[in-house]
Design a protein around this motif. Sequence first.
Motif, PDB file in Angstrom:
ATOM      1  N   ASN A 108       6.662  55.258 -73.700  1.00  0.00           N
ATOM      2  CA  ASN A 108       6.498  56.629 -73.207  1.00  0.00           C
ATOM      3  C   ASN A 108       5.702  56.650 -71.904  1.00  0.00           C
ATOM      4  N   ILE A 109       6.284  57.207 -70.864  1.00  0.00           N
ATOM      5  CA  ILE A 109       5.593  57.356 -69.580  1.00  0.00           C
ATOM      6  C   ILE A 109       5.835  58.777 -69.090  1.00  0.00           C
ATOM      7  N   ALA A 110       4.765  59.520 -68.809  1.00  0.00           N
ATOM      8  CA  ALA A 110       4.906  60.911 -68.383  1.00  0.00           C
ATOM      9  C   ALA A 110       3.951  61.230 -67.245  1.00  0.00           C
ATOM     10  N   LEU A 111       4.393  62.104 -66.384  1.00  0.00           N
ATOM     11  CA  LEU A 111       3.547  62.619 -65.307  1.00  0.00           C
ATOM     12  C   LEU A 111       3.133  64.048 -65.642  1.00  0.00           C
ATOM     13  N   ILE A 112       1.837  64.287 -65.604  1.00  0.00           N
ATOM     14  CA  ILE A 112       1.282  65.614 -65.858  1.00  0.00           C
ATOM     15  C   ILE A 112       0.872  66.235 -64.528  1.00  0.00           C
ATOM     16  N   ASP A 113       1.203  67.500 -64.342  1.00  0.00           N
ATOM     17  CA  ASP A 113       0.819  68.215 -63.128  1.00  0.00           C
ATOM     18  C   ASP A 113       0.398  69.622 -63.530  1.00  0.00           C
ATOM     19  N   PRO A 117       3.720  68.741 -68.516  1.00  0.00           N
ATOM     20  CA  PRO A 117       4.482  67.519 -68.249  1.00  0.00           C
ATOM     21  C   PRO A 117       5.672  67.847 -67.356  1.00  0.00           C
ATOM     22  N   VAL A 118       5.774  67.174 -66.216  1.00  0.00           N
ATOM     23  CA  VAL A 118       6.822  67.516 -65.250  1.00  0.00           C
ATOM     24  C   VAL A 118       7.842  66.400 -65.076  1.00  0.00           C
ATOM     25  N   LEU A 119       7.581  65.234 -65.675  1.00  0.00           N
ATOM     26  CA  LEU A 119       8.499  64.103 -65.510  1.00  0.00           C
ATOM     27  C   LEU A 119       8.200  63.108 -66.615  1.00  0.00           C
ATOM     28  N   GLY A 120       9.229  62.555 -67.220  1.00  0.00           N
ATOM     29  CA  GLY A 120       8.970  61.602 -68.285  1.00  0.00           C
ATOM     30  C   GLY A 120      10.147  60.717 -68.622  1.00  0.00           C
ATOM     31  N   VAL A 121       9.831  59.544 -69.172  1.00  0.00           N
ATOM     32  CA  VAL A 121      10.824  58.587 -69.645  1.00  0.00           C
ATOM     33  C   VAL A 121      10.430  58.143 -71.049  1.00  0.00           C
ATOM     34  N   VAL A 122      11.405  58.132 -71.947  1.00  0.00           N
ATOM     35  CA  VAL A 122      11.223  57.638 -73.310  1.00  0.00           C
ATOM     36  C   VAL A 122      12.303  56.588 -73.548  1.00  0.00           C
ATOM     37  N   LEU A 123      11.900  55.344 -73.733  1.00  0.00           N
ATOM     38  CA  LEU A 123      12.849  54.267 -73.991  1.00  0.00           C
ATOM     39  C   LEU A 123      12.677  53.759 -75.403  1.00  0.00           C
ATOM     40  N   ALA A 124      13.771  53.719 -76.156  1.00  0.00           N
ATOM     41  CA  ALA A 124      13.790  53.085 -77.476  1.00  0.00           C
ATOM     42  C   ALA A 124      14.515  51.752 -77.316  1.00  0.00           C
ATOM     43  N   ALA A 134      13.035  65.485 -65.680  1.00  0.00           N
ATOM     44  CA  ALA A 134      12.001  65.977 -64.776  1.00  0.00           C
ATOM     45  C   ALA A 134      12.246  67.442 -64.483  1.00  0.00           C
ATOM     46  N   GLU A 135      11.161  68.150 -64.276  1.00  0.00           N
ATOM     47  CA  GLU A 135      11.221  69.565 -63.934  1.00  0.00           C
ATOM     48  C   GLU A 135      12.001  69.740 -62.633  1.00  0.00           C
ATOM     49  N   GLY A 136      12.970  70.629 -62.638  1.00  0.00           N
ATOM     50  CA  GLY A 136      13.781  70.866 -61.457  1.00  0.00           C
ATOM     51  C   GLY A 136      14.902  69.879 -61.256  1.00  0.00           C
ATOM     52  N   VAL A 137      14.978  68.872 -62.138  1.00  0.00           N
ATOM     53  CA  VAL A 137      15.990  67.818 -62.015  1.00  0.00           C
ATOM     54  C   VAL A 137      16.976  67.858 -63.173  1.00  0.00           C
ATOM     55  N   GLY A 138      16.475  68.079 -64.384  1.00  0.00           N
ATOM     56  CA  GLY A 138      17.303  68.028 -65.580  1.00  0.00           C
ATOM     57  C   GLY A 138      16.977  66.815 -66.412  1.00  0.00           C
ATOM     58  N   ALA A 139      17.702  66.650 -67.499  1.00  0.00           N
ATOM     59  CA  ALA A 139      17.443  65.561 -68.438  1.00  0.00           C
ATOM     60  C   ALA A 139      18.729  64.800 -68.717  1.00  0.00           C
ATOM     61  N   GLY A 220       8.150  62.694 -74.188  1.00  0.00           N
ATOM     62  CA  GLY A 220       9.190  63.433 -74.900  1.00  0.00           C
ATOM     63  C   GLY A 220       9.173  64.908 -74.561  1.00  0.00           C
ATOM     64  N   ASP A 221       7.985  65.463 -74.385  1.00  0.00           N
ATOM     65  CA  ASP A 221       7.849  66.867 -73.981  1.00  0.00           C
ATOM     66  C   ASP A 221       8.471  67.072 -72.600  1.00  0.00           C
ATOM     67  N   SER A 222       8.263  66.123 -71.684  1.00  0.00           N
ATOM     68  CA  SER A 222       8.862  66.215 -70.351  1.00  0.00           C
ATOM     69  C   SER A 222      10.384  66.279 -70.431  1.00  0.00           C
TER      70      SER A 222
END
Length: 258
Positions: A108-113, A117-124, A134-139, A220-222
């Motif tokens: 789990n890696i997330a950027l908080i602003d 949470p405005v950007l994040g990656v979750v790898l299983a 990411a916010e403004g980008v989509g998922a 995950g919230d991102s």
Amino acid sequence: MSTAINRAELLERLLPVARAAGRAIMDIYATDFAVRGKSDASPVTEADEKAEAVILPELARLTPDIPVVSEEEASAGRIPAVAGRFWLVDPLDGTKEFINRNGEFTVNIALIDNHRPVLGVVLAPALERMFAGAEGVGAFVEEKGQRRAIHCREVPAEGLTVVASRSHGDAEALEKFLAGRKVASQTNAGSSLKLCLVAAGEADLYPRLGRTMEWDIAAGDSVLRAAGGIVKTLDGAPLAYGKQGFDNPHFYAGGLGA
């Protein structure tokens, strides 16, 4: 960093970092690894530490001006002062799932602003599924070499699909929370995958009525927010980040109309 273009670029640069951490984890997963207890009695393995050792230098290289709060560093008392913008990292979320070898653990890696949470990656890595947003980008999710956009779904007429924690659960509290809601099915999943299942439209509601830390759920919230969902406290306020001690209150994650 303030524009969607910059977030999109940073998100792409983050994907190989998560993959490298995932490879470090899987190298340990294939061995007869040892399990130790931390000061809070939670388990830790060499995989947690190896993944963190991959991620932290890469974040320092990508964004040298942004501090990082990471679970194992925090457990050792090394927590930087944060304000405004910072990274939240859980190098191996779902250590119990890792120990039980059920595959349901994540990087789990997330950027908080500004507390969100405005950007994040979750790898299983064991499941070969990567969720990002990411916010403004989509998922989106990447699996079997393919990338596809993901969105929260409208709740089906037959009712909610509820996803709950596999390793931490209070059945009585969950039953009370769900009282009055139309529930079609309930399933379990480990780690931050629960948030991603809601983001991908594979579930509708994830109540968490137990202790979590911010780094457990920020990525995950991102992804969820980028997919049109939200994580809220039980009084209905969006969950905020950068709280004293980084503890979360009880919360629920939901899709459209949550």
